[in-house]
Design an enzyme around this catalytic site. Structure first.
Site, short mmCIF file in Angstrom:
data_model
loop_
_atom_site.label_atom_id
_atom_site.label_comp_id
_atom_site.label_asym_id
_atom_site.label_seq_id
_atom_site.Cartn_x
_atom_site.Cartn_y
_atom_site.Cartn_z
N ASP A 49 0.84 -1.21 0.00
CA ASP A 49 0.00 0.00 0.00
C ASP A 49 0.88 1.25 0.00
OD1 ASP A 49 -2.86 1.11 0.61
OD2 ASP A 49 -1.50 2.21 1.92
N TYR A 54 2.68 9.93 -0.13
CA TYR A 54 3.73 9.38 0.76
C TYR A 54 5.13 9.70 0.24
CZ TYR A 54 -0.11 6.43 2.57
OH TYR A 54 -1.30 5.96 3.08
N LYS A 83 -2.67 5.92 -4.48
CA LYS A 83 -3.83 6.78 -4.21
C LYS A 83 -3.69 8.15 -4.85
CE LYS A 83 -3.91 4.55 0.33
NZ LYS A 83 -2.53 4.46 0.80
N HIS A 116 -7.94 9.20 -2.25
CA HIS A 116 -7.36 9.13 -0.89
C HIS A 116 -8.30 9.73 0.17
CE1 HIS A 116 -3.11 9.00 1.08
NE2 HIS A 116 -4.04 8.78 1.98
N1 LIG Z 1 -5.79 5.99 3.50
C1 LIG Z 1 -5.32 6.76 4.47
O1 LIG Z 1 -5.75 7.93 4.65
C2 LIG Z 1 -4.23 6.22 5.36
C3 LIG Z 1 -3.93 6.89 6.58
C4 LIG Z 1 -2.95 6.34 7.39
C5 LIG Z 1 -2.30 5.17 7.01
N2 LIG Z 1 -2.57 4.56 5.82
C6 LIG Z 1 -1.88 3.31 5.39
O2 LIG Z 1 -1.98 2.36 6.46
C7 LIG Z 1 -0.66 1.94 6.84
C8 LIG Z 1 -0.64 1.58 8.31
O3 LIG Z 1 -1.04 2.64 9.14
P1 LIG Z 1 -0.02 3.46 10.08
O4 LIG Z 1 1.32 3.43 9.46
O5 LIG Z 1 -0.66 4.77 10.35
O6 LIG Z 1 -0.11 2.70 11.49
P2 LIG Z 1 0.10 1.24 12.07
O7 LIG Z 1 0.40 0.26 11.00
O8 LIG Z 1 -1.08 0.99 12.93
O9 LIG Z 1 1.35 1.45 13.01
C9 LIG Z 1 2.66 1.55 12.52
C10 LIG Z 1 3.61 1.56 13.71
O10 LIG Z 1 3.45 0.34 14.45
C11 LIG Z 1 4.73 -0.26 14.65
N3 LIG Z 1 4.52 -1.71 14.55
C12 LIG Z 1 4.33 -2.46 13.43
N4 LIG Z 1 4.19 -3.77 13.74
C13 LIG Z 1 4.32 -3.85 15.08
C14 LIG Z 1 4.27 -4.94 15.99
N5 LIG Z 1 4.08 -6.20 15.59
N6 LIG Z 1 4.46 -4.66 17.31
C15 LIG Z 1 4.64 -3.39 17.75
N7 LIG Z 1 4.67 -2.31 16.93
C16 LIG Z 1 4.52 -2.54 15.61
C17 LIG Z 1 5.62 0.26 13.54
O11 LIG Z 1 6.96 0.34 13.99
P3 LIG Z 1 8.26 -0.08 13.12
O12 LIG Z 1 8.06 0.39 11.72
O13 LIG Z 1 9.35 0.65 13.84
O14 LIG Z 1 8.39 -1.57 13.25
C18 LIG Z 1 5.06 1.67 13.31
O15 LIG Z 1 5.67 2.56 14.19
C19 LIG Z 1 0.21 3.14 6.45
O16 LIG Z 1 1.58 2.81 6.43
C20 LIG Z 1 -0.39 3.50 5.11
O17 LIG Z 1 0.07 2.61 4.11
C21 LIG Z 1 -3.56 5.06 5.01
#
Ligand SMILES: NC(=O)c1ccc[n+]([C@@H]2O[C@H](COP(=O)([O-])OP(=O)(O)OC[C@H]3O[C@@H](n4cnc5c(N)ncnc54)[C@H](OP(=O)(O)O)[C@@H]3O)[C@@H](O)[C@H]2O)c1
Length: 309
Positions: A49, A54, A83, A116
């Site tokens: 994704d 980004y 997106k 998006h």
């Molecule tokens: N459509 C939208 O508007 C939108 C908005 C936000 C996000 N997104 C997408 O969704 C993806 C995920 O959301 P997000 O990045 O906001 O948050 P998330 O995936 O909920 O959290 C990411 C964080 O969690 C940590 N993490 C990952 N696996 C872990 C585990 N097993 N144990 C403990 N910590 C862990 C990662 O650390 P490390 O990397 O240091 O391991 C990182 O700091 C984004 O990367 C993006 O692709 C889309």
């Protein structure tokens, strides 16, 4: 051995792996993104994704093409999502924007192109007040042009989806929104499923994640013994329980990690099952809290959220 991640079938017949690799990071250098996607593909991830905003499509594409050249995967094994950003909602801007994404990714097509956010915002941050139905017309043309296999939306609420569905020739295949144990979104998830739209959960850890220190104090879920006991029972982590809870609800998850061991951890979810009572334990953490409230867009015409904590 790479993990085998199952798929959910979308309303156009495409198969979407239930776990994808998120690639958003506020601060990271290009090498970190490239390595994360290469490590992810090596670990068995086939769903990646990204997004124009980004600013990592070039390195994400490099990683994908490296893995194709190395013979680890074929293009058709992968499901790549990108997106459309808010400043390109004009009907005439959509296909050029997708072509720019494809050029940066160095791919001939993506598997999924998402609007998006429902709001249109110019590069000065001004609300352009464009109708997303017009944007959707151009998204539909992008499918006809073979630039994307599927189209969908992100951050759309029920009312916006209803309006879109009334006007669309091509139904959105997914709605990518924030869903996690602290924002369970039952009403929107149920609506999407009734309409044949696959919910995809971004920020799937919610307040479990250490990535969001600004929420310290609201993060009881990180220390609550009930969740700890549940994780211990299955020899899993709290993070795995959060992801499993979502997948058991029929939701696709896209956790982001740059840590190879966590990539494996986040995909190791298929040898246990949470009971109804255990699902209720995870549910009990819901506080309808948005980690991603999109506050800069709050006063704009198509801002999708009403409830904010
Ligand atoms: N459509 C939208 O508007 C939108 C908005 C936000 C996000 N997104 C997408 O969704 C993806 C995920 O959301 P997000 O990045 O906001 O948050 P998330 O995936 O909920 O959290 C990411 C964080 O969690 C940590 N993490 C990952 N696996 C872990 C585990 N097993 N144990 C403990 N910590 C862990 C990662 O650390 P490390 O990397 O240091 O391991 C990182 O700091 C984004 O990367 C993006 O692709 C889309």
């Amino acid at each position: 051995m790479p993990v085998e991640i199952p798929t959910f079938k979308l309303n156009n017949g495409a198969e979407l792996p239930v776990i994808g690799l998120g690639t958003y990071a506020r601060k990271a250098d290009p090498g970190q993104f490239r390595k994360a996607v290469e490590d992810g593909i090596d670990a068995g991830y086939r769903h990646i994704d990204t997004a124009a905003c980004y600013k990592n499509e070039e390195v994400v594409g490099e990683a994908i093409n490296n893995k194709i050249k190395q013979g680890v995967v074929r293009r058709e094994d992968l499901f790549v999502t990108t997106k459309l950003w808010n400043d390109r909602h004009g009907e005439k801007d959509v296909i050029p924007s997708l072509k720019e994404s494809l050029a940066r990714l160095n791919l001939e097509y993506v598997d999924l192109y998402l609007i998006h956010w429902p709001m249109s915002v110019d590069s000065d941050g001004k609300d352009m007040k464009l109708d997303f139905v017009e944007t959707w017309r151009a998204m539909e043309k992008a499918v006809d042009a073979g630039l994307t296999r599927s189209i969908g939306v992100s951050n759309f609420n029920e009312e916006q989806l209803t309006r879109l569905l009334q006007q669309a020739k091509v139904k959105p295949v997914v709605n990518q929104v924030e869903i996690n144990p602290t924002l369970t979104q039952h009403k929107l998830v149920d609506f999407c499923k009734q309409q044949g739209i696959q919910p995809v959960a971004y920020t799937p850890f919610g307040l479990i994640s250490d990535a969001r220190p600004e929420f310290a104090g609201k993060d009881v879920i990180k220390t609550d013994p009930k969740l700890g006991a549940l994780a211990d029972k299955y020899g899993k982590t709290r993070a795995q329980i959060a992801l499993k809870y979502l997948i058991q609800r029929g939701i696709v998850v896209i956790p982001k990690t740059f840590t190879p061991s966590r990539m494996v951890e986040n995909a190791d979810l298929f040898h246990f099952q949470l009971s109804d009572e255990e699902m209720a334990v995870v549910e009990s953490y819901n506080i309808d809290h948005r980690c991603v409230p999109g506050l800069p867009f709050k006063n704009m015409m198509n801002y999708p959220f009403t409830e904010l904590l």
